[in-house]
Design a protein around this motif. Structure first.
Motif, PDB file in Angstrom:
ATOM      1  N   VAL A 145       0.837  -1.201   0.000  1.00 48.57           N
ATOM      2  CA  VAL A 145       0.000   0.000   0.000  1.00 48.57           C
ATOM      3  C   VAL A 145       0.875   1.255   0.000  1.00 48.57           C
ATOM      4  O   VAL A 145       0.626   2.212  -0.754  1.00 48.57           O
ATOM      5  N   CYS A 146       1.916   1.262   0.845  1.00 49.80           N
ATOM      6  CA  CYS A 146       2.800   2.430   0.888  1.00 49.80           C
ATOM      7  C   CYS A 146       3.507   2.623  -0.448  1.00 49.80           C
ATOM      8  O   CYS A 146       3.608   3.748  -0.962  1.00 49.80           O
ATOM      9  N   GLY A 147       4.001   1.511  -1.025  1.00 42.65           N
ATOM     10  CA  GLY A 147       4.648   1.619  -2.321  1.00 42.65           C
ATOM     11  C   GLY A 147       3.700   2.115  -3.395  1.00 42.65           C
ATOM     12  O   GLY A 147       4.074   2.941  -4.235  1.00 42.65           O
ATOM     13  N   ALA A 148       2.439   1.614  -3.377  1.00 43.74           N
ATOM     14  CA  ALA A 148       1.453   2.070  -4.359  1.00 43.74           C
ATOM     15  C   ALA A 148       1.097   3.538  -4.146  1.00 43.74           C
ATOM     16  O   ALA A 148       0.907   4.291  -5.114  1.00 43.74           O
ATOM     17  N   LEU A 149       1.020   3.956  -2.889  1.00 45.34           N
ATOM     18  CA  LEU A 149       0.708   5.360  -2.587  1.00 45.34           C
ATOM     19  C   LEU A 149       1.800   6.286  -3.099  1.00 45.34           C
ATOM     20  O   LEU A 149       1.530   7.282  -3.782  1.00 45.34           O
ATOM     21  N   PHE A 150       3.056   5.940  -2.779  1.00 46.23           N
ATOM     22  CA  PHE A 150       4.165   6.771  -3.247  1.00 46.23           C
ATOM     23  C   PHE A 150       4.279   6.717  -4.770  1.00 46.23           C
ATOM     24  O   PHE A 150       4.535   7.739  -5.416  1.00 46.23           O
ATOM     25  N   GLY A 151       4.103   5.516  -5.339  1.00 49.72           N
ATOM     26  CA  GLY A 151       4.168   5.394  -6.794  1.00 49.72           C
ATOM     27  C   GLY A 151       3.060   6.153  -7.489  1.00 49.72           C
ATOM     28  O   GLY A 151       3.283   6.765  -8.539  1.00 49.72           O
ATOM     29  N   GLY A 152       1.851   6.126  -6.908  1.00 45.91           N
ATOM     30  CA  GLY A 152       0.746   6.885  -7.493  1.00 45.91           C
ATOM     31  C   GLY A 152       0.981   8.375  -7.449  1.00 45.91           C
ATOM     32  O   GLY A 152       0.697   9.101  -8.417  1.00 45.91           O
ATOM     33  N   GLY A 153       1.530   8.862  -6.311  1.00 49.90           N
ATOM     34  CA  GLY A 153       1.849  10.285  -6.222  1.00 49.90           C
ATOM     35  C   GLY A 153       2.915  10.695  -7.219  1.00 49.90           C
ATOM     36  O   GLY A 153       2.814  11.759  -7.855  1.00 49.90           O
ATOM     37  N   ALA A 154       3.937   9.833  -7.381  1.00 48.14           N
ATOM     38  CA  ALA A 154       4.986  10.130  -8.354  1.00 48.14           C
ATOM     39  C   ALA A 154       4.441  10.127  -9.777  1.00 48.14           C
ATOM     40  O   ALA A 154       4.783  10.989 -10.598  1.00 48.14           O
ATOM     41  N   MET A 155       3.557   9.173 -10.075  1.00 47.78           N
ATOM     42  CA  MET A 155       2.989   9.093 -11.424  1.00 47.78           C
ATOM     43  C   MET A 155       2.128  10.320 -11.738  1.00 47.78           C
ATOM     44  O   MET A 155       2.141  10.842 -12.865  1.00 47.78           O
ATOM     45  N   LEU A 156       1.387  10.789 -10.747  1.00 49.74           N
ATOM     46  CA  LEU A 156       0.567  11.981 -10.951  1.00 49.74           C
ATOM     47  C   LEU A 156       1.426  13.190 -11.279  1.00 49.74           C
ATOM     48  O   LEU A 156       1.124  13.949 -12.209  1.00 49.74           O
ATOM     49  N   LEU A 157       2.523  13.355 -10.531  1.00 50.66           N
ATOM     50  CA  LEU A 157       3.399  14.490 -10.802  1.00 50.66           C
ATOM     51  C   LEU A 157       4.115  14.330 -12.137  1.00 50.66           C
ATOM     52  O   LEU A 157       4.347  15.318 -12.847  1.00 50.66           O
ATOM     53  N   GLN A 158       4.457  13.086 -12.507  1.00 50.67           N
ATOM     54  CA  GLN A 158       5.140  12.859 -13.778  1.00 50.67           C
ATOM     55  C   GLN A 158       4.261  13.228 -14.964  1.00 50.67           C
ATOM     56  O   GLN A 158       4.751  13.702 -15.989  1.00 50.67           O
ATOM     57  N   ARG A 159       2.956  13.006 -14.825  1.00 51.01           N
ATOM     58  CA  ARG A 159       2.058  13.368 -15.922  1.00 51.01           C
ATOM     59  C   ARG A 159       1.960  14.870 -16.115  1.00 51.01           C
ATOM     60  O   ARG A 159       1.556  15.342 -17.190  1.00 51.01           O
ATOM     61  N   LEU A 160       2.293  15.622 -15.096  1.00 52.87           N
ATOM     62  CA  LEU A 160       2.233  17.078 -15.188  1.00 52.87           C
ATOM     63  C   LEU A 160       3.549  17.706 -15.616  1.00 52.87           C
ATOM     64  O   LEU A 160       3.626  18.922 -15.798  1.00 52.87           O
ATOM     65  N   LEU A 161       4.595  16.888 -15.760  1.00 53.05           N
ATOM     66  CA  LEU A 161       5.884  17.407 -16.186  1.00 53.05           C
ATOM     67  C   LEU A 161       5.898  17.649 -17.694  1.00 53.05           C
ATOM     68  O   LEU A 161       5.149  17.030 -18.450  1.00 53.05           O
ATOM     69  N   SER A 162       6.767  18.521 -18.104  1.00 51.59           N
ATOM     70  CA  SER A 162       6.971  18.726 -19.533  1.00 51.59           C
ATOM     71  C   SER A 162       7.720  17.524 -20.108  1.00 51.59           C
ATOM     72  O   SER A 162       8.381  16.781 -19.374  1.00 51.59           O
ATOM     73  N   PRO A 163       7.638  17.282 -21.412  1.00 47.30           N
ATOM     74  CA  PRO A 163       8.349  16.131 -22.012  1.00 47.30           C
ATOM     75  C   PRO A 163       9.851  16.158 -21.748  1.00 47.30           C
ATOM     76  O   PRO A 163      10.457  15.103 -21.533  1.00 47.30           O
ATOM     77  N   GLU A 164      10.475  17.345 -21.747  1.00 47.08           N
ATOM     78  CA  GLU A 164      11.915  17.424 -21.506  1.00 47.08           C
ATOM     79  C   GLU A 164      12.250  17.012 -20.079  1.00 47.08           C
ATOM     80  O   GLU A 164      13.179  16.234 -19.839  1.00 47.08           O
ATOM     81  N   ASP A 165      11.481  17.539 -19.114  1.00 46.82           N
ATOM     82  CA  ASP A 165      11.719  17.191 -17.710  1.00 46.82           C
ATOM     83  C   ASP A 165      11.464  15.701 -17.468  1.00 46.82           C
ATOM     84  O   ASP A 165      12.196  15.048 -16.717  1.00 46.82           O
ATOM     85  N   PHE A 166      10.418  15.172 -18.108  1.00 49.94           N
ATOM     86  CA  PHE A 166      10.089  13.760 -17.917  1.00 49.94           C
ATOM     87  C   PHE A 166      11.192  12.856 -18.471  1.00 49.94           C
ATOM     88  O   PHE A 166      11.528  11.830 -17.867  1.00 49.94           O
ATOM     89  N   ALA A 167      11.772  13.224 -19.602  1.00 51.82           N
ATOM     90  CA  ALA A 167      12.849  12.423 -20.194  1.00 51.82           C
ATOM     91  C   ALA A 167      14.070  12.398 -19.277  1.00 51.82           C
ATOM     92  O   ALA A 167      14.709  11.356 -19.091  1.00 51.82           O
ATOM     93  N   ILE A 168      14.397  13.554 -18.701  1.00 47.25           N
ATOM     94  CA  ILE A 168      15.528  13.613 -17.770  1.00 47.25           C
ATOM     95  C   ILE A 168      15.238  12.793 -16.520  1.00 47.25           C
ATOM     96  O   ILE A 168      16.101  12.062 -16.004  1.00 47.25           O
ATOM     97  N   LEU A 169      14.007  12.893 -16.021  1.00 47.65           N
ATOM     98  CA  LEU A 169      13.636  12.138 -14.828  1.00 47.65           C
ATOM     99  C   LEU A 169      13.709  10.637 -15.072  1.00 47.65           C
ATOM    100  O   LEU A 169      14.196   9.886 -14.219  1.00 47.65           O
ATOM    101  N   GLN A 170      13.236  10.171 -16.218  1.00 44.29           N
ATOM    102  CA  GLN A 170      13.267   8.746 -16.525  1.00 44.29           C
ATOM    103  C   GLN A 170      14.690   8.208 -16.532  1.00 44.29           C
ATOM    104  O   GLN A 170      14.943   7.069 -16.123  1.00 44.29           O
ATOM    105  N   GLY A 171      15.618   9.023 -16.980  1.00 42.82           N
ATOM    106  CA  GLY A 171      17.009   8.586 -16.979  1.00 42.82           C
ATOM    107  C   GLY A 171      17.574   8.398 -15.590  1.00 42.82           C
ATOM    108  O   GLY A 171      18.540   7.652 -15.398  1.00 42.82           O
TER     109      GLY A 171
END
Length: 322
Positions: A145-171
């Motif tokens: 549950v904790c992992g899903a909660l943190f992962g869900g929060g991270a995924m929500l913020l990742q969807r709001l990032l610009s493509p350039e920021d998201f590419a850097i973050l994925q790396g």
């Protein structure tokens, strides 16, 4: 007990020889004549990174299982690395890319480690050592549950990032042994060395803590103080290793589980070096197979996740049926 310790020491020497042989072969390669300064430096950085990660992950998982008194849990399964992903994503989201890039690497490294240490110590000390700790499956569910909660929060913020920021973050969110910063590697190696010495000096205390809270209290151990100190050290090791190369969820569990299977001793003076050597040998051997047999058609982190996850499911199902 004495024959068991003697047998364990022999196996430790065997593990040491295996780990050194794998590391030497990885550094020199099958064709030493083609080795030059650039390749040698690159391989030494990679092997050193593997050594630091093996020490940090193996010791963190071993001590964590000692404190929680079971061999199923690991810091990664309780959501520690999902928290790291959330911290990385939050820094990228709330701070402009220009500001993040302008931060010195060492400052960013220590910021990530400090945030992760603080949050994990505050969040998990009640979960791991409260009433829920008596039920293994409740603990596993809590970690999920904790992992899903943190992962869900991270995924929500990742969807709001610009493509350039998201590419850097994925790396930054994939384990990368060959791309570690040499300065960060030196700092991580120093932290790992000091922490390992601190844990080694408490190896006998860990043997007592493994007997359970009631027994440790009867033997005069200040349970709460020691457990919180060790939990902070576990958070430091996990945060440092994750900030150095990225998330590697099941590696620590894989090394420690194989350590339990290979050695008859249950003393931490044997288990600590054995878990480290097994973890280091696994990383070096896996990299050798990928590099020279599979032509680098894959990632070492993916292979570790596959093998470690399969072993976790097998161990969990075997324990349930026993």
């Amino acid at each position: 007990m004495f024959p068991s310790i003697v047998s364990s020491r022999r196996r430790l020497w065997l593990l040491l020889l295996l780990a050194c042989a794998a590391a030497a072969l990885l550094v020199v390669g099958p064709q030493p004549s083609r080795l030059n300064d650039y390749i040698l430096r690159h391989r030494l950085v990679m092997v050193s990174t593997m050594a630091v990660v093996a020490v940090a992950s193996a010791l963190a998982t071993l001590v964590f299982q000692t404190l929680t008194n079971n061999r199923i849990l690991s810091p990664s399964m309780m959501g520690f690395e999902s928290l790291f992903v959330l911290i990385q994503t939050s820094l990228m989201f709330f701070l402009p890319l220009v500001h993040v890039a302008a931060l010195p690497p060492l400052l960013l490294f220590f910021l990530q480690v400090a945030l992760m240490m603080t949050l994990t110590t505050l969040l998990y000390r009640k979960i791991l050592f409260g009433r829920a700790a008596q039920d293994l499956y409740l603990l596993v569910l809590t970690g999920i549950v904790c992992g899903a909660l943190f992962g869900g929060g991270a995924m929500l913020l990742q969807r709001l990032l610009s493509p350039e920021d998201f590419a850097i973050l994925q790396g930054r969110l994939f384990a990368r042994f060959s791309l570690a910063d040499p300065d960060l590697l030196m700092v991580s190696a120093l932290i790992t060395l000091l922490t390992s010495v601190w844990l080694w000096r408490r190896r006998h205390l860990l043997d007592v803590l493994a007997l359970g809270r009631a027994t440790a209290l009867l033997l005069g151990v200040d349970w709460s103080r020691e457990v919180y100190r060790l939990l902070a050290v576990i958070s430091l090791l996990v945060a440092m290793a994750t900030a150095l190369i990225g998330p590697l969820s099941f590696f620590g569990f894989l090394a420690v589980t194989l350590c339990y299977q290979c050695l008859p001793s249950r003393y931490h003076q044997v288990m600590m070096p054995a878990a480290v050597l097994i973890g280091f040998a696994i990383l070096c051997s896996g990299q050798l197979i990928l590099q020279y047999l599979l032509g680098m058609s894959g990632s070492l982190s993916v292979v570790m996740e596959l093998i470690g996850g399969s072993l976790f499911l097998f161990t969990l199902l075997a324990r349930k049926t026993s």
